[in-house]
Design an enzyme around this catalytic site. Structure first.
Site, short mmCIF file in Angstrom:
data_model
loop_
_atom_site.label_atom_id
_atom_site.label_comp_id
_atom_site.label_asym_id
_atom_site.label_seq_id
_atom_site.Cartn_x
_atom_site.Cartn_y
_atom_site.Cartn_z
N ASP A 188 -5.62 -1.31 4.86
CA ASP A 188 -5.91 -1.90 3.56
C ASP A 188 -6.14 -0.83 2.50
O ASP A 188 -7.15 -0.13 2.51
CB ASP A 188 -7.14 -2.79 3.66
CG ASP A 188 -7.39 -3.60 2.40
OD1 ASP A 188 -6.48 -3.69 1.56
OD2 ASP A 188 -8.51 -4.14 2.26
N ASP B 164 -1.69 -2.83 -3.14
CA ASP B 164 -2.62 -3.29 -2.10
C ASP B 164 -1.88 -3.76 -0.86
O ASP B 164 -1.27 -4.83 -0.84
CB ASP B 164 -3.48 -4.42 -2.67
CG ASP B 164 -4.51 -4.92 -1.68
OD1 ASP B 164 -4.72 -4.28 -0.64
OD2 ASP B 164 -5.13 -5.97 -1.97
#
Length: 416
Positions: free
Chosen positions: A45, A280
């Protein structure tokens, strides 16, 4: 997990490359990470900063904070045994407390252990040990590895999460890659990510894809690319207003970039955007301004229609999809139409398979609204994040065959 672990290898000096697997209908990207001597698959992430795993015996909750059986959190293992690690050291008088954009939240304790990923060994890395979890797992991941700024970390003074205030009681610390750079574990202060899109079959399956991309620490992800590339500054934030801006006194949180425009095949209008757009890996879709998302959905043939309950644009999977483009730093990057047809595992009244667009309505283009270039966009580029220069380099990937190893698809993830 064994296949992922055995596939880790490409090393050059102190540069470390490991493969990424896909889970949860290829909506999550995982890699093998070791705490001490214990192995876990963790979500990769770039939209958050903490690395964590649940502790054995954790309590599970639903998103409304109601206690539920541990199995409902659906972690891939029973959790981390702090007493079973010979290198673990607890950090007293602190607590771990984080909430993600999709409503998941976790609290717990904090400690230090040796963290290994892709044969990159980082001693004394600070990690979150989750004792209370509201988590919608996939049966494979046992936590998450965050790669964003130290300013976004989620450790606080004291042991009661109810007393936490950001940033007043926050204790920022170095996330795992920042620690690797600081300790000289890697030869270069950048990491690089290449996420493969799954096959249509894999995107309609809850199985684990063993090989769905690369993350390279101190090096560049080894995939074929084109000559289209650009390096742009990461945008900092005004610490008082939490709005993005450029300048020497800004605070960094996310990998935020200035997108000059968005468009698509056949469109006569080029849409300008705000500069609050995050790269992201932990978010499935692209969250773009409403006017862009609506116009793009209308350009499908037949048009995609917004499902107000789920928030996604729904269309028959046989639809013709325009090629979406994103202009960053004067360079236009294209999104393969395949990334804008995600199978929902359901059919319409006429028996046609239905898909969702990979481009989502992120709200109006107004000050303070955060937009995201998630996996829909990232399938098409290699992104290199330099934490020393606070710049990112994007390179268009060469066309490639969809990956995947070919249940009903769940709602898309948004962790930021």
């Amino acid at each position: 997990m064994q296949a992922l672990r055995e596939s880790q290898a490409a090393q050059a000096g102190s540069n470390f490359t490991t493969i990424i697997g896909g889970s949860d209908f290829d909506e999550e990207y995982l890699t093998n990470v070791t705490f001490g001597e214990q192995d876990f698959l963790l979500i990769v992430d770039t939209g958050s900063s903490d690395t964590w795993a649940p502790e054995i015996g954790f309590a599970c909750f639903d998103l409304d904070n109601n206690p539920v059986p541990q199995s409902q959190c659906a972690f891939g293992t029973s959790g981390f045994d702090v007493n079973g690690s010979t290198t673990f050291v607890a950090d007293p008088d602190t607590n771990f407390n984080i909430e993600y954009g999709d409503g998941e939240f976790l609290t717990g304790t904090v400690g230090f252990d040796t963290v290994t990923v892709g044969n990159m060994v980082v001693p004394n890395q600070e990690i979150g040990i989750v004792t209370n979890a509201a988590w919608e797992g996939d049966g494979f991941n046992t936590g998450l590895m965050g790669l964003a700024s130290p300013n976004l970390t989620s450790v606080f003074r004291g042991t009661d999460p109810d007393d936490d205030e950001f940033p007043q009681t926050q204790i920022p610390y170095n996330p795992v890659f920042y620690s690797a750079v600081q300790q000289g574990v890697v030869s270069n202060p950048f990491f690089s990510v290449a996420l493969d899109r799954g096959s249509f079959a894999a995107e309609n399956s809850s199985d684990l894809d063993q090989n769905l991309g690369f993350i390279a620490f101190g090096g560049i992800a080894p995939v074929d690319v084109t000559d289209s590339a650009v390096t742009v500054p990461v945008q900092g934030y005004n610490a008082a207003s939490f709005l993005p801006e450029n300048g020497s006194s800004v605070t960094y949180f996310y990998y935020t970039v200035d997108v000059e425009s968005m468009s698509f095949t056949g469109n006569k209008k080029v849409f300008g955007t705000t500069n609050n757009i995050i790269l992201d890996t932990g978010t499935t879709l692209d969250y773009v301004p409403t006017q862009v998302a609506d116009a793009f959905a209308a350009a499908f043939d037949p048009p995609a229609v917004k499902d107000e309950e789920e928030g996604v644009y729904v269309v028959v999977c046989s639809a013709t999809v325009p090629e979406f483009t994103v202009n960053i730093g004067g360079v236009e990057f294209t999104v393969d139409p395949a990334d804008n047809l995600l199978p929902l595992g359901i059919q319409d009244d006429e028996g046609n398979d239905l898909c969702a667009s990979g481009t989502f309505d992120g709200g109006p283009a107004e000050e303070g609204n955060i937009f995201i270039l998630g996996d829909t966009f990232l399938h098409n580029v290699v992104v290199t994040f330099n934490i020393e220069t606070d710049k990112v380099t994007l390179t268009q990937r060469a066309p490639y065959t969809n990956g995947g190893n070919g249940a009903r698809r769940r709602s898309p993830r948004r962790r930021t």
